[in-house]
Each structure stands twice: as structure tokens, then as C-alpha cells.
Design an enzyme around this catalytic site. Structure first.
Site, PDB file in Angstrom:
ATOM      1  N   TRP A  72      -4.535   3.677  16.575  1.00  0.00           N
ATOM      2  CA  TRP A  72      -4.945   2.074  16.275  1.00  0.00           C
ATOM      3  C   TRP A  72      -6.195   1.700  17.018  1.00  0.00           C
ATOM      4  CZ3 TRP A  72      -1.096  -2.067  18.273  1.00  0.00           C
ATOM      5  CH2 TRP A  72      -1.551  -3.487  18.029  1.00  0.00           C
ATOM      6  N   ASP A 114     -13.170   0.992  -4.099  1.00  0.00           N
ATOM      7  CA  ASP A 114     -13.221  -0.836  -3.505  1.00  0.00           C
ATOM      8  C   ASP A 114     -14.217  -0.781  -2.203  1.00  0.00           C
ATOM      9  OD1 ASP A 114     -12.636  -3.257  -2.790  1.00  0.00           O
ATOM     10  OD2 ASP A 114     -10.511  -2.909  -2.327  1.00  0.00           O
ATOM     11  N   PHE A 118      -0.946   2.904  14.328  1.00  0.00           N
ATOM     12  CA  PHE A 118      -0.641   2.189  13.138  1.00  0.00           C
ATOM     13  C   PHE A 118      -0.002   3.184  12.063  1.00  0.00           C
ATOM     14  CE2 PHE A 118      -2.274   2.178   8.648  1.00  0.00           C
ATOM     15  CZ  PHE A 118      -1.970   0.631   8.390  1.00  0.00           C
ATOM     16  N   GLY A 178     -11.224  -3.143  16.816  1.00  0.00           N
ATOM     17  CA  GLY A 178     -12.545  -2.883  15.925  1.00  0.00           C
ATOM     18  C   GLY A 178     -12.491  -4.145  15.200  1.00  0.00           C
TER      19      GLY A 178
END
Length: 267
Positions: A73, A164, A35, A76
């Protein structure tokens, strides 16, 4: 994506990872999957070292000064709202809030602590611009609560807050590892900011005491007042933003949410 092909080579398949920034990508070849993100915060390295985000594989600086990070990466999925009640979520949040290493790094990269007085001052300024068609009684009640509880909010111990707590940001890998991702909005703030979000959104009120005990805190009136202070402040900011952007239906929902919060505030 030429810059990515230049870094990785031609044997990689690169696809955009989505998101508003357009700066994140998935890359894979026969051996690895990564990623990739442009200009991630240096904070990422500390998060990776503590096992809070997927492992940081490498960091490279481009000639123009941009920094590219590559993380493992993982296969999941996001947690479901029901899974947010799991004790591991409380454990992870406690680990984050009690980490001096995370706090030190945010300070080093220039993050300033959130000042509640500034939040309230900003809300008052925004309200002057656009608030036709909504009950002044409700707004007055919300502002009165924020003003009255402000002395309790100030001078609290501040920690690293994710800010968040949406279940979409909690990742469970296929190997059972739990991560909290998307740290772009992280702040140095009262932990009640995170706690209020997670308890109000995902935990039944009768379970708050047990959940907080697992986290390492007591269900005390002062903590509840702090939690509701930040929830009400956030609800007001969200309401005003929707009004300013002409989103009347969303604004109406936020207004109803504000009313429900005010009905629940500790006396």
C-alpha cells in the site's frame, strides 16, 4: 471482514477500499500497510514482477477456494489529466504492449483475443433495440465507417491492452514510481484500442506524432483509422448503454461525442 481478521490477526485495522465489487480493503498495523483483494486475477503476479502495479507481497488461498492477494500500500496520488502527457506514460504503455510475458499469462488464464467483427456485430444487434429520437444519418455514418475500415482492423498484431486509460488509473507514488492499476477489464486486442483512448482524451493533436515516437510507433494513416475505429465503436456502445438505462442526458452527451469523432476521422 471476519475472513480478513482471521488471516491477518487482531492487531490490524481494516477498512473498505471502495469500488463496486466490495472485495478490496486497506489494512495496516504498526509495521506494515497492505492493499488486500479477494479473487484477483493470477495476472496480478506478472504485473507486479514487471513493476507495472505495486509489489505483490503474498497470496493466500482460503478453505472455500477464494484467493486473497496482498499488495504494498503506497502513499501516492492519481495523475492529473495534464500529467498524462509525460513521456513516462508513453514509456509504460509501450512496455505493456510489448511484453510477451503479460500476453502469455492472459492466454494461460483463458482470455480470448478481441475480434473486431464481433464488436461490430454486437453494436448492430444493440442498435435494433433502442434508438428513437436520434439522427439516423449520424448512426448510418458511424456504421459505414466501422464497416469500411473493418478490413484494416482485422488481422492486426494483438497485445495486452488495459482498456481504460483514464488518468485515475495511473498512480504516482510519493517516491516517484509510476504504476497503472485496475486491470479488471484487460483484453488481448489491437494496441490502437489503448492508444486511441489516451491520445484523444489527453494529448493535443499536434503532439500526437512526438508522443507516438516516444511510444515507438509512427503517426500513420492506417494507425489513425484503427484508433478511430475503436473510439467510434466504444462511443456507440456507451451511447446505447445510456439509452437502454434511461440516462437521456448522458446519452445526449455520448451522441455529441460520436458526432465530434466522425468529424475527425482520417479520410
Amino acid at each position: 471482514m471476519n475472513w480478513l481478521e482471521h488471516i491477518l490477526g487482531e492487531d490490524w485495522t481494516i477498512t473498505p477500499a471502495g469500488g463496486s465489487s466490495g472485495e478490496a480493503y486497506f489494512a495496516k498495523n504498526e509495521r506494515k500497510r497492505l492493499f488486500l483483494k479477494r479473487n484477483s486475477s493470477p495476472f496480478l503476479a506478472v504485473l507486479s514482477a514487471q513493476g507495472i502495479v505495486p509489489k505483490l507481497v503474498w497470496t493466500k488461498r482460503l478453505e472455500n477456494g477464494d484467493v486473497i492477494t496482498a499488495q504494498k500500500w503506497l502513499d501516492g496520488r492519481e495523475l492529473t489529466p495534464e500529467e498524462m502527457q509525460h513521456p513516462r506514460v508513453a514509456d509504460m504503455l509501450s512496455k505493456i504492449h510489448h511484453s510477451s510475458e503479460l500476453l502469455d499469462m492472459l492466454v494461460k488464464i483463458g482470455k480470448k483475443p478481441v475480434v473486431p467483427e464481433d464488436i461490430l456485430r454486437n453494436i448492430k444487434g444493440l442498435l435494433k433495440r433502442n434508438f428513437e429520437g436520434y439522427s439516423n444519418i449520424v448512426i448510418h455514418k458511424a456504421l459505414t465507417y466501422l464497416e469500411n475500415v473493418l478490413p484494416i482492423i482485422t488481422n492486426q498484431k494483438q497485445v495486452v491492452c488495459h482498456c481504460d486509460m483514464n488518468h485515475n488509473n495511473w498512480l504516482l507514488s510519493s517516491e516517484g514510481e509510476l504504476y497503472l492499476i485496475d486491470w479488471d477489464n484487460a483484453m488481448i486486442a489491437d494496441p490502437a484500442m489503448d492508444l486511441g483512448m489516451i491520445l484523444k482524451w489527453y494529448i493535443q493533436e499536434e503532439e500526437w506524432e512526438d508522443w507516438l515516437a516516444r511510444y515507438g510507433a509512427k503517426k500513420e494513416k492506417q494507425l489513425l483509422k484503427r484508433m478511430y475505429w475503436y473510439l467510434i465503436a466504444d462511443a456507440m456502445k456507451s451511447l446505447i448503454w445510456n439509452l437502454d438505462n434511461g440516462k437521456q442526458k448522458e446519452a445526449a452527451k455520448r451522441f455529441e461525442n460520436l458526432k465530434r469523432l466522425l468529424q475527425k476521422v482520417p479520410i
